[in-house]
Design an enzyme around this catalytic site. Structure first.
Site, PDB file in Angstrom:
ATOM      1  N   GLY A   1       0.822  -1.219   0.000  1.00 40.31           N
ATOM      2  CA  GLY A   1       0.000   0.000   0.000  1.00 40.31           C
ATOM      3  C   GLY A   1       0.845   1.253   0.000  1.00 40.31           C
ATOM      4  N   ALA A   2       1.975   1.203  -0.703  1.00 39.77           N
ATOM      5  CA  ALA A   2       2.947   2.295  -0.614  1.00 39.77           C
ATOM      6  C   ALA A   2       2.703   3.408  -1.615  1.00 39.77           C
ATOM      7  CB  ALA A   2       4.362   1.748  -0.788  1.00 39.77           C
TER       8      ALA A   2
ATOM      9  N   THR B   1       0.387   5.613  -1.445  1.00 36.93           N
ATOM     10  CA  THR B   1      -0.230   6.788  -0.834  1.00 36.93           C
ATOM     11  C   THR B   1      -0.061   6.774   0.686  1.00 36.93           C
ATOM     12  OG1 THR B   1      -2.317   8.015  -0.681  1.00 36.93           O
ATOM     13  CG2 THR B   1      -2.485   5.638  -0.647  1.00 36.93           C
ATOM     14  N   GLY B   2      -0.392   7.880   1.317  1.00 36.92           N
ATOM     15  CA  GLY B   2      -0.455   7.962   2.778  1.00 36.92           C
ATOM     16  C   GLY B   2       0.819   7.539   3.496  1.00 36.92           C
ATOM     17  N   ILE B   3       0.617   6.845   4.625  1.00 36.32           N
ATOM     18  CA  ILE B   3       1.741   6.424   5.466  1.00 36.32           C
ATOM     19  C   ILE B   3       2.729   5.560   4.689  1.00 36.32           C
ATOM     20  CG2 ILE B   3       2.358   5.091   7.523  1.00 36.32           C
ATOM     21  CD1 ILE B   3      -0.383   5.746   8.663  1.00 36.32           C
TER      22      ILE B   3
ATOM     23  N   SER C   1      -3.345  -0.894  14.929  1.00 39.14           N
ATOM     24  CA  SER C   1      -3.917   0.378  15.335  1.00 39.14           C
ATOM     25  C   SER C   1      -4.401   0.241  16.769  1.00 39.14           C
ATOM     26  CB  SER C   1      -5.104   0.728  14.438  1.00 39.14           C
ATOM     27  OG  SER C   1      -5.838   1.783  15.016  1.00 39.14           O
TER      28      SER C   1
ATOM     29  N   TYR D   1     -13.035  -2.895  10.870  1.00 38.78           N
ATOM     30  CA  TYR D   1     -11.622  -2.478  10.880  1.00 38.78           C
ATOM     31  C   TYR D   1     -10.984  -2.838  12.225  1.00 38.78           C
ATOM     32  CZ  TYR D   1      -7.604   0.721  10.691  1.00 38.78           C
ATOM     33  OH  TYR D   1      -6.346   1.271  10.708  1.00 38.78           O
TER      34      TYR D   1
END
Ligand SMILES: *[C@@H]1O[C@H](CO)[C@@H](O)[C@H](O)[C@H]1NC(C)=O
Length: 321
Positions: free
Chosen positions: A49-50, A52-54, A178, A204
């Site tokens: 998931g690289a 975007t975002g973190i 999380s 989630y």
């Protein structure tokens, strides 16, 4: 003279200053990735998931340190754009895109097969990709799409790459969980989408609990191999994890968030800390908070018997397909 004068009142100025001070204070990280001089030349890292975002900031950091970085993304267009951006910013051309859809076990297998064929080593794996607030949907493998994307997909990916990672030891596996895991429950029928109440972030939260549990069990299984596995809380971060929520939810979240929550860059810090910091060498089976401190996860995440069971169920479900 008008009602506007109240804005010049000393109390108003004082509270504004106080508020901005508090905001700054809670954002300040105790560990600064830019002050950490660890180099990753000759090391290979995968970040899911690289695009975007973190995830993008984690990949950017690794590329800055000289690593060979593989962005594992679902979208070719967004992934290609991220590769280009990271190469330009870091002057590191050893940054590459490999496509994977974590919600599909077949796609995860194809991805892992290609990595094993092409890569000589894998020193860092960051399981970052996750979805939140997705509408109810069952994948072609028969799993709830959130459980497939956030737990079963990354679980299978990690296990398929494990031999390569072990051969590359010392190596580190970092899984983004999380603080939400504390509100999660374990119910194995959830994996198939049963007994799931689709309420905002409820699903989630369950998936993040499985992340912590299985990372702990993986760490136990990896004792003595030189491979560490830890889970992290990135902090309350403004990211596109919210992209499936209704517009008004995102609007409100963004409005409040821009004052109080972390940016994606700040949210990447605890993961980078786990992946590169010297202090984390040999540290395994831990849950790292957003301020890079080691904290205890929820009681359910510390239940060893439950961890063994969760790992075995996940193994069974992902291996038969
Ligand atoms: C999910 O976790 C967050 C953070 O702990 C909590 O605020 C929220 O209420 C939880 N959601 C549900 C539906 O349990």
């Amino acid at each position: 003279m008008s009602w506007l004068n109240i804005f010049y009142h000393p109390l108003w100025v004082f509270s504004t200053l106080l508020l901005s001070f508090v905001v700054r204070l809670q954002r300040r990280g105790p560990w600064d990735p830019r002050a950490c001089t660890v180099r990753l030349n000759g090391k290979t890292a995968i970040v899911t998931g690289a695009n975007t975002g973190i995830g993008k900031f984690i990949a950017l950091d690794f590329a800055r340190r000289g690593a060979r970085v593989i962005l594992a993304c679902r979208s070719e267009a967004r992934g290609t754009a991220a590769v280009k951006e990271i190469r330009e910013k870091t002057k590191n051309d050893d940054v590459h895109l490999r496509l994977v859809d974590l919600s599909s076990l077949e796609s995860v297998r194809e991805f892992a097969k290609r990595i094993i064929e092409e890569e000589k080593a894998l020193h860092i794996l960051v399981n970052n990709a996750a979805v939140s607030g997705l509408p109810r949907q069952i994948t072609k493998d028969g799993f709830d799409i959130s459980f497939a994307t956030n737990h079963l997909g990354p679980f299978l990916l990690t296990n398929l790459l494990l031999d390569l990672i072990k051969q590359s030891a010392p190596a580190r596996i970092v899984t983004l969980a999380s603080v939400n895991h504390k509100k999660g429950k374990v119910d194995f029928s959830h994996f198939q989408g049963e007994n799931l109440v689709y309420h905002m972030d409820k699903v989630y939260n369950h998936t993040k609990l499985h992340n912590v549990i299985c990372t702990n069990e993986l760490a136990r299984r990896l004792q003595g191999t030189g491979v560490t596995a830890n889970s992290v809380h990135p902090g309350i971060v403004m990211t596109e994890v919210l992209r499936y929520y209704p517009l008004y939810v995102r609007f409100i979240f963004n409005l409040i968030g821009s004052c109080f929550f972390k940016s994606a860059e700040e949210g990447a810090v605890s993961s980078i800390y786990c992946a590169v910091a010297e202090e984390m060498e040999g540290v395994t089976g831990k849950y790292i908070d957003s301020d890079c401190s080691m904290v205890l996860p929820a009681p359910l995440a510390r239940d060893t018997a439950l961890a063994v069971k969760d790992f075995e169920v996940s193994e069974r479900l992902t291996s038969k397909l």
